[in-house]
Design a protein around this motif. Sequence first.
Motif, mmCIF file in Angstrom:
data_model
loop_
_atom_site.group_PDB
_atom_site.id
_atom_site.type_symbol
_atom_site.label_atom_id
_atom_site.label_comp_id
_atom_site.label_asym_id
_atom_site.label_seq_id
_atom_site.Cartn_x
_atom_site.Cartn_y
_atom_site.Cartn_z
ATOM 1 N N LYS A 22 -6.300 1.244 1.776
ATOM 2 C CA LYS A 22 -5.914 0.092 0.839
ATOM 3 C C LYS A 22 -4.326 -0.184 1.204
ATOM 4 C CE LYS A 22 -5.836 -1.803 -3.547
ATOM 5 N NZ LYS A 22 -6.526 -1.885 -4.553
ATOM 6 N N CYS A 23 -4.056 -1.484 1.657
ATOM 7 C CA CYS A 23 -2.658 -1.804 1.850
ATOM 8 C C CYS A 23 -2.043 -2.110 0.426
ATOM 9 C CB CYS A 23 -2.497 -2.837 2.762
ATOM 10 S SG CYS A 23 -0.838 -3.444 2.927
ATOM 11 N N LEU A 24 -1.055 -1.323 0.164
ATOM 12 C CA LEU A 24 -0.231 -1.718 -1.108
ATOM 13 C C LEU A 24 0.640 -2.857 -1.156
ATOM 14 C CD1 LEU A 24 0.504 2.077 -2.107
ATOM 15 C CD2 LEU A 24 -1.293 0.898 -2.816
ATOM 16 N N ASP A 25 0.942 -3.493 -0.119
ATOM 17 C CA ASP A 25 1.688 -4.717 0.002
ATOM 18 C C ASP A 25 0.608 -6.028 0.024
ATOM 19 O OD1 ASP A 25 4.246 -3.406 0.182
ATOM 20 O OD2 ASP A 25 4.100 -3.384 2.304
ATOM 21 N N CYS A 26 -0.180 -6.175 0.876
ATOM 22 C CA CYS A 26 -0.994 -7.283 0.729
ATOM 23 C C CYS A 26 -2.232 -6.937 0.091
ATOM 24 C CB CYS A 26 -1.425 -7.802 2.184
ATOM 25 S SG CYS A 26 -2.533 -6.886 3.172
ATOM 26 N N GLY A 27 -2.833 -6.040 -0.247
ATOM 27 C CA GLY A 27 -3.904 -5.500 -0.977
ATOM 28 C C GLY A 27 -5.328 -5.542 -0.425
ATOM 29 N N VAL A 36 -1.544 1.904 9.665
ATOM 30 C CA VAL A 36 -0.970 0.637 9.536
ATOM 31 C C VAL A 36 -1.958 -0.590 9.196
ATOM 32 C CG1 VAL A 36 0.463 -1.151 10.970
ATOM 33 C CG2 VAL A 36 0.633 1.485 11.523
ATOM 34 N N CYS A 37 -1.508 -1.287 8.290
ATOM 35 C CA CYS A 37 -2.325 -2.467 7.778
ATOM 36 C C CYS A 37 -2.458 -3.540 9.019
ATOM 37 C CB CYS A 37 -1.611 -3.209 6.737
ATOM 38 S SG CYS A 37 -2.480 -4.697 6.118
ATOM 39 N N ARG A 38 -3.841 -3.850 9.274
ATOM 40 C CA ARG A 38 -4.123 -4.663 10.503
ATOM 41 C C ARG A 38 -3.663 -6.095 9.987
ATOM 42 N NH1 ARG A 38 -8.325 -1.008 10.998
ATOM 43 N NH2 ARG A 38 -9.740 -2.259 9.683
ATOM 44 N N VAL A 39 -3.764 -6.367 8.606
ATOM 45 C CA VAL A 39 -3.229 -7.898 8.345
ATOM 46 C C VAL A 39 -1.940 -8.008 8.359
ATOM 47 C CG1 VAL A 39 -3.792 -9.277 6.376
ATOM 48 C CG2 VAL A 39 -5.648 -7.788 6.968
ATOM 49 N N CYS A 40 -1.099 -7.423 7.566
ATOM 50 C CA CYS A 40 0.398 -7.702 7.387
ATOM 51 C C CYS A 40 1.244 -6.678 8.189
ATOM 52 C CB CYS A 40 0.648 -7.623 5.967
ATOM 53 S SG CYS A 40 0.798 -6.073 4.919
ATOM 54 N N GLY A 41 0.782 -5.630 8.711
ATOM 55 C CA GLY A 41 1.688 -4.673 9.648
ATOM 56 C C GLY A 41 2.195 -3.529 8.497
ATOM 57 N N SER A 42 2.185 -3.692 7.371
ATOM 58 C CA SER A 42 2.561 -2.769 6.632
ATOM 59 C C SER A 42 2.282 -1.092 6.723
ATOM 60 C CB SER A 42 2.346 -3.200 5.068
ATOM 61 O OG SER A 42 2.958 -1.826 4.241
ATOM 62 N N ARG A 43 3.186 -0.044 6.490
ATOM 63 C CA ARG A 43 2.482 1.200 6.649
ATOM 64 C C ARG A 43 2.542 1.739 5.206
ATOM 65 N NH1 ARG A 43 3.172 3.723 11.534
ATOM 66 N NH2 ARG A 43 3.951 2.204 13.193
HETATM 67 ZN ZN ZN Z 1 -1.343 -5.608 4.360
#
Ligand code: ZN
Length: 139
Positions: A22-27, A36-43
């Motif tokens: 679960k990406c804590l930046d884009c949700g 690594v989030c495949r949507v926004c690149g966040s770790r």
């Molecule tokens: Zn994300």
Amino acid sequence: MRYSIPRFWRERLNYYRLKAAKCLDCGRVLYPYTSVCRVCGSRNVVEVELINEKARLLTYTVIYTAGEGFEQKRPVVIGIVETLESKARILARITDVDIEELKTGIILEPVLRRAGEDGETGLIHYLIMYRPVLEKAGS
Ligand SMILES: [Zn+2]
């Protein structure tokens, strides 16, 4: 599909719990797990499990020409499901369904199923598949 026993043993909990990120930046919730989030690149991701969530069938394909070792089980249904709460998308086998009753939008639940056997090692593979949620009579 062939796994070494040590690798399978290490990764078994990921298979059986449907470990996702679960990406804590884009949700977004991403399956399989990724650091690594495949949507926004966040770790900035945390581990979540999808094994307790039902899912909706988004799209599917029916394969009538199953490969060696799968002759008994054809046709094989492969679908993309979206979990109801996390909205994670999972490519999975769909099982226990009549082809005539198969349609997008039906609600499915994960189930652990025997998927095959490695003739060399004797290792039996289990996979998480999705099956239609049985409607209880009178409810
Ligand atoms: Zn994300």
